[in-house]
Motif scaffolding. Structure first.
Motif, mmCIF file in Angstrom:
data_model
loop_
_atom_site.group_PDB
_atom_site.id
_atom_site.type_symbol
_atom_site.label_atom_id
_atom_site.label_comp_id
_atom_site.label_asym_id
_atom_site.label_seq_id
_atom_site.Cartn_x
_atom_site.Cartn_y
_atom_site.Cartn_z
ATOM 1 N N SER A 351 101.861 -27.733 19.764
ATOM 2 C CA SER A 351 101.588 -28.941 18.988
ATOM 3 C C SER A 351 102.851 -29.506 18.340
ATOM 4 C CB SER A 351 100.546 -28.638 17.903
ATOM 5 O OG SER A 351 100.999 -27.591 17.061
ATOM 6 N N SER A 352 103.866 -28.680 18.160
ATOM 7 C CA SER A 352 105.155 -29.080 17.601
ATOM 8 C C SER A 352 106.193 -28.095 18.132
ATOM 9 C CB SER A 352 105.103 -29.072 16.071
ATOM 10 O OG SER A 352 104.871 -27.763 15.592
ATOM 11 N N PRO A 353 107.479 -28.336 17.919
ATOM 12 C CA PRO A 353 108.480 -27.413 18.462
ATOM 13 C C PRO A 353 108.159 -25.955 18.156
ATOM 14 C CG PRO A 353 109.582 -29.329 17.579
ATOM 15 C CD PRO A 353 108.121 -29.482 17.241
ATOM 16 N N ASP A 354 108.194 -25.125 19.191
ATOM 17 C CA ASP A 354 107.894 -23.706 19.036
ATOM 18 C C ASP A 354 109.098 -22.824 19.353
ATOM 19 O OD1 ASP A 354 107.919 -24.220 21.739
ATOM 20 O OD2 ASP A 354 106.076 -23.124 22.198
ATOM 21 N N ALA A 355 110.288 -23.443 19.504
ATOM 22 C CA ALA A 355 111.500 -22.689 19.810
ATOM 23 C C ALA A 355 112.695 -23.343 19.134
ATOM 24 C CB ALA A 355 111.722 -22.594 21.318
ATOM 25 N N GLN A 356 113.701 -22.537 18.876
ATOM 26 C CA GLN A 356 114.917 -23.002 18.200
ATOM 27 C C GLN A 356 116.144 -22.430 18.890
ATOM 28 O OE1 GLN A 356 115.303 -21.609 14.158
ATOM 29 N NE2 GLN A 356 117.202 -22.701 13.760
ATOM 30 N N ILE A 357 117.161 -23.266 19.045
ATOM 31 C CA ILE A 357 118.458 -22.837 19.554
ATOM 32 C C ILE A 357 119.463 -22.866 18.416
ATOM 33 C CG2 ILE A 357 120.446 -23.617 20.938
ATOM 34 C CD1 ILE A 357 118.430 -24.472 23.095
ATOM 35 N N HIS A 358 120.278 -21.811 18.329
ATOM 36 C CA HIS A 358 121.486 -21.823 17.514
ATOM 37 C C HIS A 358 122.669 -21.881 18.482
ATOM 38 C CE1 HIS A 358 118.670 -19.949 14.647
ATOM 39 N NE2 HIS A 358 119.502 -20.303 13.674
ATOM 40 N N CYS A 383 115.149 -18.631 20.071
ATOM 41 C CA CYS A 383 114.089 -17.788 19.508
ATOM 42 C C CYS A 383 112.784 -18.568 19.437
ATOM 43 C CB CYS A 383 114.468 -17.268 18.118
ATOM 44 S SG CYS A 383 114.464 -18.524 16.820
ATOM 45 N N GLN A 384 111.695 -17.825 19.455
ATOM 46 C CA GLN A 384 110.367 -18.397 19.238
ATOM 47 C C GLN A 384 110.190 -18.627 17.743
ATOM 48 O OE1 GLN A 384 107.211 -15.673 19.973
ATOM 49 N NE2 GLN A 384 105.596 -17.218 19.981
ATOM 50 N N LEU A 385 109.690 -19.784 17.364
ATOM 51 C CA LEU A 385 109.586 -20.131 15.946
ATOM 52 C C LEU A 385 108.365 -19.536 15.258
ATOM 53 C CD1 LEU A 385 110.698 -23.870 15.991
ATOM 54 C CD2 LEU A 385 111.925 -21.928 15.003
ATOM 55 N N ARG A 386 107.269 -19.393 15.957
ATOM 56 C CA ARG A 386 106.046 -18.914 15.315
ATOM 57 C C ARG A 386 105.486 -17.721 16.082
ATOM 58 N NH1 ARG A 386 106.084 -24.338 15.101
ATOM 59 N NH2 ARG A 386 104.821 -24.604 16.978
ATOM 60 N N PRO A 387 106.113 -16.558 15.936
ATOM 61 C CA PRO A 387 105.659 -15.379 16.681
ATOM 62 C C PRO A 387 104.255 -14.962 16.263
ATOM 63 C CG PRO A 387 107.233 -14.757 14.985
ATOM 64 C CD PRO A 387 107.243 -16.252 15.040
ATOM 65 N N SER A 388 103.508 -14.478 17.224
ATOM 66 C CA SER A 388 102.164 -13.964 16.940
ATOM 67 C C SER A 388 102.150 -12.447 16.777
ATOM 68 C CB SER A 388 101.192 -14.381 18.047
ATOM 69 O OG SER A 388 101.633 -13.915 19.317
#
Length: 544
Positions: A351-358, A383-388
């Protein structure tokens, strides 16, 4: 030594410094801030690029480790945590990311009234001094300095152009209306020096006569009498001292130390505590559960003919950069650990960004001493932003100095594995775009032979690292596993609150320092509203 105060804050980290400062500044309450570590005198804490030396074991690092992680091929994972004024904000990568609007709206939707994005935005803004100025999302005049990158590396713009070519829009303000896209990272750096919570809030609080900061003071127990938190027992330079609180006690030790202290104090899972011979004051099954973190995968690619931290950190170039930094706090030594971020959907159904790059124009590997050694390459971490996946942290001894048992269960769920692989593939796609051609050579890690989903997942499991965003172990809510309510009060214990990342029901979508400061600002207002005292300035705590 004075041993009675109105408010006692345990832990001088990202949140602890902020809540202690705010309560003291806005009232006449006598506030005591206790920190187990030392003052932030290590030079490497103040030179931003010195962070590379702060992740290995040393006196200002709690140096925790997980148990064998079953979904990472039974690896033991290092979990550095700051044991110093400023806590993790004194050893972190200095990236200032708040999270997504949806993160906080989700917290509110789960029953936590007052935690929607519209509710928390004023607290983000109040704490901040945005170097570029104020607008609808950014504040000025607060203690925490937030600055922009001073770009001296052509590969930065090339990476941004490549991300746009790969389908990511450019976002001029990642902490603004939307998080999505490729952005420069805002940083907690002021004039070339790290600006931790200690530098920001304790620095601003030096003139406050009602704020006392005590280092080398490890709290070993919260004393609870008939369901009321009344004092803390602390070891102060080898001496055991009981500090009593007339009004409230706030725990700000973080996602590991806060549940550890609760359990030592008789608050937690009843059966677990009784097995250790600890008197149970409140059976709270959620203490130590719900542990979360972000998990990084890395792509390292060799460069050619372009300036990077490696080329600037050797020989005469290094001497020149040292001189530039010492004389004017300029150059890459004053940069944050990562300079550019990309927030994107790894899975299309998100539904919104679920990953982030550094991204940084640098790469490294660990040497025999555990230090990060630079190599001639650039790095993209995803990385995954909202891990389950969920883990736990629990004591296994009544000794306060015994390290707890920690397990994150990184990549335990199929969803987390799918996002990790998809996020990696999309990160890799950026490096193939025309804007970077001519600047890059071979992919050093994982290498061209790692292509299938199975190969990528195995690479992520065997070489990935945590992003050090531990959260969730004393979660806020109203369900059976909730530890604090919407006012951050520990359920069933009066005059005891928690203000740190442990109260997050779920991880924010990004780096956690900014959110911890926001939590502290809200906690300070809860204390001030509930205290039967005359505020120094009744309008200040509840607005700008």
């Amino acid at each position: 030594m004075k041993t009675e105060y109105d408010v006692i804050v345990v832990g001088a980290g990202s949140a602890g410094c902020a809540v202690a400062y705010r309560v003291a500044r806005e009232s006449n309450l006598e506030v005591l801030l206790l920190e187990a570590g030392s003052a932030d005198k290590n030079m490497m804490m103040h030179v931003p690029m010195g962070f590379a030396f702060l992740l290995k074991p040393h006196k200002n690092n709690w140096s925790y480790q997980t148990e064998l992680e079953p979904y990472l091929n039974n690896r033991v994972i290092d979990l550095p945590r700051g044991k110093v004024l400023g806590g993790c904000s004194s050893i972190n990568g200095m990236v200032y990311i708040r999270g997504q609007k949806e993160d906080f709206d989700r917290w509110a939707a789960e029953g936590n009234k007052g935690w929607a994005y519209a509710d928390v935005l004023p607290y983000f803004m109040r704490s901040q001094h945005n170097e570029a100025g104020a607008d609808a999302y950014q504040g000025t005049g607060g203690p925490l300095w937030v600055s922009e990158i001073v770009d001296e590396f052509p590969i930065h713009q090339a990476f941004i152009d490549a991300a746009v070519q790969a389908g990511h829009s450019f976002n001029a303000q990642v902490n603004g209306a939307t998080q999505a896209g490729v952005s420069w990272f805002p940083r907690t750096i002021k004039k070339g020096k790290r600006y931790s919570s200690a530098q920001a809030f304790l620095g601003a609080g030096r003139a406050l006569s009602n704020l006392t900061v005590l280092t080398h003071a490890q709290v070993t127990q919260v004393q609870i009498e008939q369901g009321v938190a009344v004092a803390v027992q602390a070891e102060v330079k080898g001496q055991s001292i009981l500090f009593s609180a007339r009004q409230e006690i706030v725990l700000s030790g973080g996602a590991i130390n806060t549940p550890q202290l609760l359990e030592l104090s008789g608050v937690g899972q009843q059966a677990r505590l009784r097995a250790l011979g600890i008197q149970v004051h409140k059976d709270l099954p959620g203490v130590g559960e719900n542990l979360q973190d972000h998990w990084n995968s890395y792509i390292k690619q060799k460069t050619q003919g372009v300036k990077t931290y490696y080329s600037e950190g050797r020989g005469l170039a290094l001497l020149r950069n040292i001189a530039r930094y010492l004389l004017g706090k300029k150059g890459f030594l004053g940069d944050s650990a990562a300079t550019i971020g990309v927030f994107y959907k790894a899975l299309p159904q998100a539904s919104s960004p679920d990953a982030q790059i550094h991204f940084a124009p640098a790469a490294s590997e660990y040497d025999a001493q555990g230090n990060l050694r630079p190599i001639d390459a650039i790095t993209i971490s995803a990385c995954q932003l909202r891990p389950s996946s969920r883990g736990s942290v629990h004591i296994n001894s009544v000794a306060a100095d015994a390290k707890p048992s920690i397990r994150l269960n990184y990549l335990a769920t199929e969803l987390d594995q799918q996002v990790a692989v998809a996020a990696f593939k999309k990160a890799r796609k950026i490096l193939l775009q025309p804007a970077l051609q001519g600047m890059l050579q071979a992919e050093l890690a994982p290498g061209a032979d790692v292509q299938t989903g199975e190969q990528i997942l195995e690479y992520i499991k065997s070489t990935g690292e945590p992003v050090h965003h531990l959260a969730g172990t004393c979660k806020m809510g109203s369900d059976a596993m909730a530890v604090v309510d919407e006012c951050l009060r520990v359920r069933g214990i009066q005059r005891l609150r928690i203000a740190d990342a442990s109260i997050m029901p779920s991880l924010v979508s990004g780096n956690t320092h900014a959110a911890c400061v926001m939590i502290a600002e809200k906690c300070a207002d809860f204390i001030l509203r509930s205290s039967l005292i005359e505020l120094v300035s009744p309008t200040r705590p509840f607005g700008r």
